[in-house]
Design a protein around this motif. Structure first.
Motif, PDB file in Angstrom:
ATOM      1  N   PHE A 103       0.812  -1.330   0.161  1.00  0.00           N
ATOM      2  CA  PHE A 103       0.018  -0.117  -0.102  1.00  0.00           C
ATOM      3  C   PHE A 103       0.808   1.308  -0.003  1.00  0.00           C
ATOM      4  O   PHE A 103       0.781   2.220  -0.846  1.00  0.00           O
ATOM      5  CB  PHE A 103      -0.866  -0.062   1.265  1.00  0.00           C
ATOM      6  N   ILE A 104       1.815   1.274   0.957  1.00  0.00           N
ATOM      7  CA  ILE A 104       2.706   2.448   0.946  1.00  0.00           C
ATOM      8  C   ILE A 104       3.533   2.982  -0.396  1.00  0.00           C
ATOM      9  O   ILE A 104       3.649   3.947  -0.892  1.00  0.00           O
ATOM     10  CB  ILE A 104       3.758   2.221   2.254  1.00  0.00           C
TER      11      ILE A 104
ATOM     12  N   GLN B  82       2.498   1.878  -3.447  1.00  0.00           N
ATOM     13  CA  GLN B  82       1.494   2.337  -4.211  1.00  0.00           C
ATOM     14  C   GLN B  82       1.093   3.955  -3.985  1.00  0.00           C
ATOM     15  O   GLN B  82       0.850   4.828  -4.788  1.00  0.00           O
ATOM     16  CB  GLN B  82       0.245   1.648  -4.206  1.00  0.00           C
ATOM     17  N   LEU B  83       1.140   4.212  -2.798  1.00  0.00           N
ATOM     18  CA  LEU B  83       0.763   5.429  -2.332  1.00  0.00           C
ATOM     19  C   LEU B  83       1.800   6.357  -2.860  1.00  0.00           C
ATOM     20  O   LEU B  83       1.594   7.550  -3.058  1.00  0.00           O
ATOM     21  CB  LEU B  83       0.510   5.472  -0.805  1.00  0.00           C
TER      22      LEU B  83
ATOM     23  N   LYS C 242       1.662   7.025  -6.482  1.00  0.00           N
ATOM     24  CA  LYS C 242       0.509   8.023  -6.652  1.00  0.00           C
ATOM     25  C   LYS C 242       0.934   9.682  -6.484  1.00  0.00           C
ATOM     26  O   LYS C 242       0.706  10.408  -6.967  1.00  0.00           O
ATOM     27  CB  LYS C 242      -0.892   7.891  -6.023  1.00  0.00           C
TER      28      LYS C 242
ATOM     29  N   TRP D 118      -6.128  13.588   0.015  1.00  0.00           N
ATOM     30  CA  TRP D 118      -5.273  12.335   0.585  1.00  0.00           C
ATOM     31  C   TRP D 118      -6.097  11.022   0.472  1.00  0.00           C
ATOM     32  O   TRP D 118      -5.636  10.114   0.467  1.00  0.00           O
ATOM     33  CB  TRP D 118      -4.813  12.908   1.830  1.00  0.00           C
TER      34      TRP D 118
ATOM     35  N   LEU E 206      -6.238   9.748  -2.944  1.00  0.00           N
ATOM     36  CA  LEU E 206      -4.966   9.054  -3.228  1.00  0.00           C
ATOM     37  C   LEU E 206      -5.045   7.696  -2.306  1.00  0.00           C
ATOM     38  O   LEU E 206      -4.424   6.549  -3.033  1.00  0.00           O
ATOM     39  CB  LEU E 206      -3.911   9.951  -2.702  1.00  0.00           C
ATOM     40  N   ALA E 207      -5.378   7.565  -1.308  1.00  0.00           N
ATOM     41  CA  ALA E 207      -5.413   6.147  -0.337  1.00  0.00           C
ATOM     42  C   ALA E 207      -6.497   5.093  -1.320  1.00  0.00           C
ATOM     43  O   ALA E 207      -5.861   4.031  -1.346  1.00  0.00           O
ATOM     44  CB  ALA E 207      -5.979   6.589   0.876  1.00  0.00           C
TER      45      ALA E 207
ATOM     46  N   ALA F 169      -4.840   3.785  -4.232  1.00  0.00           N
ATOM     47  CA  ALA F 169      -3.797   3.093  -4.047  1.00  0.00           C
ATOM     48  C   ALA F 169      -4.419   1.796  -3.905  1.00  0.00           C
ATOM     49  O   ALA F 169      -3.896   0.637  -4.141  1.00  0.00           O
ATOM     50  CB  ALA F 169      -2.856   3.509  -2.867  1.00  0.00           C
TER      51      ALA F 169
END
Length: 191
Positions: free
Chosen positions: A72-73, A75-76, A79, A98, A101-102, A105
């Motif tokens: 996840f981090i 991909q974040l 982005k 934000w 974006l999350a 992701a």
């Protein structure tokens, strides 16, 4: 021109790392053999990020949460870096960006997860015709068994051929078209 090259490099490096982290998660989840060279490769390239995080975030119910968080981090960051390269005003965009974006992701993780299983099924089908005794066969078998086994119980052989890989391909494409893509478009509209 340089911006496009940076987009390409970031997308490739972080995308491949996310893919490796997700693959590690699913290999652990499905009980794939970790003494296999393919599994060892995935573990080796993700250990630098997963091991330190495991000290703070333990597994839960057999799930390796720290590996999912690493994916996840990754991909974040991808982005955020893409928006930054496109001169998007992140600092003045507000708190809603934000969340979007999350969400994007997470959607990307879902898409990559579908693709992991889809391509594992396709690769396993091809290898079963060409060389069913390759080093990667036990890993692919463990990875695809949770998907193929229930379908094989319901779908009969057609002329001696297993049609479940085709059915998995159709289902995966429908999931991507009917659920994932519309959700992604809705999130992108919130920018």
């Amino acid at each position: 021109m340089i911006i496009n090259a940076l987009h390409f490099l970031l997308g490739t490096i972080l995308g491949m790392f996310t893919l490796a982290a997700l693959l590690r998660f699913y290999l652990q989840l499905t009980g794939a053999p970790f003494k296999n060279p393919a599994s060892q490769f995935v573990v080796a390239i993700t250990n630098f990020a997963v091991k330190p995080l495991r000290r703070f975030i333990p597994g839960w119910g057999g799930l390796d949460i720290s590996t999912l968080i690493v994916a996840f981090i990754s991909q974040l960051i991808l982005k955020l870096a893409s928006l930054w390269l496109d001169d998007f005003p992140l600092l003045v965009a507000g708190g809603g960006v934000w969340i979007v974006l999350a969400g994007l992701a997470i959607i990307e993780l879902i898409k990559l997860s579908i693709y992991i299983f889809l391509y594992a099924v396709i690769l396993q089908a091809i290898l079963s015709w060409v060389n069913p005794y390759t080093v990667i066969t036990p890993v692919l078998d463990a990875l695809t068994r949770p998907i193929l086994a229930p379908l094989r119980n319901r779908v009969p052989l057609v002329g001696g051929f297993d049609m479940t890989p085709i059915l998995v391909f159709i289902i995966a494409q429908l999931l991507l078209m009917l659920f994932v893509a519309p959700l992604e478009l809705q999130l992108i509209k919130l920018y």
